[in-house]
Write an enzyme that holds these catalytic residues in place. Structure first.
Site, PDB file in Angstrom:
ATOM      1  N   LYS A  53       0.840  -1.197   0.000  1.00 33.19           N
ATOM      2  CA  LYS A  53       0.000   0.000   0.000  1.00 33.19           C
ATOM      3  C   LYS A  53       0.877   1.251   0.000  1.00 33.19           C
ATOM      4  CE  LYS A  53      -3.875  -2.375   2.072  1.00 33.19           C
ATOM      5  NZ  LYS A  53      -4.447  -2.904   3.311  1.00 33.19           N
ATOM      6  N   GLN A  97      -5.191  -1.930   9.348  1.00 32.25           N
ATOM      7  CA  GLN A  97      -5.082  -3.254   8.730  1.00 32.25           C
ATOM      8  C   GLN A  97      -5.741  -4.297   9.636  1.00 32.25           C
ATOM      9  OE1 GLN A  97      -3.785  -3.812   5.641  1.00 32.25           O
ATOM     10  NE2 GLN A  97      -4.268  -5.976   5.793  1.00 32.25           N
ATOM     11  N   ASP A 120     -11.689   2.402   3.680  1.00 30.85           N
ATOM     12  CA  ASP A 120     -12.096   0.996   3.557  1.00 30.85           C
ATOM     13  C   ASP A 120     -13.601   0.869   3.321  1.00 30.85           C
ATOM     14  OD1 ASP A 120     -10.116  -1.010   3.762  1.00 30.85           O
ATOM     15  OD2 ASP A 120      -9.837  -0.605   5.897  1.00 30.85           O
TER      16      ASP A 120
HETATM   17  N1  GUN Z   1      -7.305  -7.125   5.742  1.00 29.52           N
HETATM   18  C1  GUN Z   1      -7.627  -7.879   4.670  1.00 29.52           C
HETATM   19  N2  GUN Z   1      -8.325  -7.149   3.776  1.00 29.52           N
HETATM   20  C2  GUN Z   1      -8.439  -5.906   4.294  1.00 29.52           C
HETATM   21  C3  GUN Z   1      -9.045  -4.709   3.825  1.00 29.52           C
HETATM   22  O1  GUN Z   1      -9.645  -4.629   2.749  1.00 29.52           O
HETATM   23  N3  GUN Z   1      -8.932  -3.630   4.660  1.00 29.52           N
HETATM   24  C4  GUN Z   1      -8.321  -3.701   5.860  1.00 29.52           C
HETATM   25  N4  GUN Z   1      -8.282  -2.602   6.607  1.00 29.52           N
HETATM   26  N5  GUN Z   1      -7.741  -4.799   6.316  1.00 29.52           N
HETATM   27  C5  GUN Z   1      -7.806  -5.896   5.532  1.00 29.52           C
END
Ligand code: GUN
Length: 284
Positions: A53, A97, A120
């Site tokens: 990211k 996350q 998200d």
């Molecule tokens: N962990 C796995 N997929 C995601 C996601 O789309 N967003 C977040 N914040 N954590 C994740």
């Protein structure tokens, strides 16, 4: 044989579009969109995702802030950091996350994030907007799937869409997004009776159950569009989807591979949502 949808290429197109929009914001407003990613603990897969990211942020020209906290971090400490980031003018998107360690209540954390900065799309406000049919921050994986369908020229209105899996991250928002585009939707889950009879009805099949090769060749009809959201590790350690690709692809009109289908799109849509958040915050 199906057309294989190239998620890597479409994700790159989206990052290029975001990069151009970021240049315009920088020229006009003198600031860059900023994304803060919080990682609690040292889960290896999560570390890889967070690193990627940050790489994406650099590519599109975002300011990127990564906060790594130890696995024994208390809930209050994390809530405090979110409060600080909510108020930070340089930060337009906040992502924690998931999963977070057990001592932390996930819902409480999600609800602490300013809904505008919730890139998200997990905050109840944004979920509610999605249910009402006017999402501000659509969650990244289903949003990415809508882009894959649209950019591949797949028509949605009037189609029979079957979603296997009912998670808050994929299955439920996917159903709502396809419904908003006038598909007839069915959501299947572990208690669904005769899954194959339902999946065989699908014009568009989204497999998001998290089970290797659960969608077999005899579970789809000819011409189906197949979207594979699975990210499973095979016994040999390879990344594999929920769809038995070799059996299903010959019957499908379009299909996404794993890897290289949905995966790259989730990250690209995070960039898009952060751009949208920055644009709306800057516009006031
Ligand atoms: N962990 C796995 N997929 C995601 C996601 O789309 N967003 C977040 N914040 N954590 C994740």
């Amino acid at each position: 044989m199906a057309i294989i949808i190239d998620g890597g290429k479409i994700a790159q197109d989206i990052r290029n579009e975001v990069r151009l929009a970021v240049q315009q914001i920088k020229e006009k407003n003198g600031i860059a969109p900023g994304l803060a990613v919080i990682l609690v603990g040292d889960d290896p897969a999560s570390r890889v995702y967070v690193g990627k990211k940050a790489q994406d942020c650099a590519e599109v020209g975002f300011l990127s802030r990564v906060e790594k906290l130890p696995s024994d971090t208390g809930e209050n400490k994390l809530l405090h950091l979110i409060k600080e980031l909510n108020a930070d003018k340089a930060i337009h998107g906040i992502l924690v996350q998931l999963p977070v360690p057990k001592q932390i209540n996930t819902e409480k954390i999600i609800e602490a994030i300013d809904p505008c900065k919730d890139v998200d799309g997990f905050h109840p406000y944004n979920v509610g907007r999605l249910v009402a049919g006017s999402p501000d921050r659509p969650s990244c994986t289903p949003y990415g799937i809508m882009e894959l369908l649209d950019r591949s020229g797949v028509a949605i209105a009037g189609k029979e869409a079957v979603i296997v899996g009912r998670s808050n991250i994929v299955g439920k928002p996917m159903a709502l997004m396809l419904l908003a585009r006038h598909a007839t939707i069915t959501v299947c889950h572990t208690k669904t009776k005769d899954l194959a009879a339902v999946t065989r009805r699908a014009d568009i099949l989204v497999a998001a159950a998290g089970k290797e090769a659960m969608i077999r060749g005899d579970m789809v009809k000819d011409g189906v569009v197949v979207i594979d959201v699975g990210t499973n590790r095979s016994r040999e350690g390879k990344l594999v989807g929920d769809v038995a690709f070799a059996e299903v692809a010959p019957r499908a009109s379009y299909i996404t591979p794993v890897p290289g289908g949905v995966g790259p799109m989730t990250r690209a849509m995070l960039m898009k949502n952060t751009l949208k958040a920055a644009q709306s915050i800057i516009a006031g």
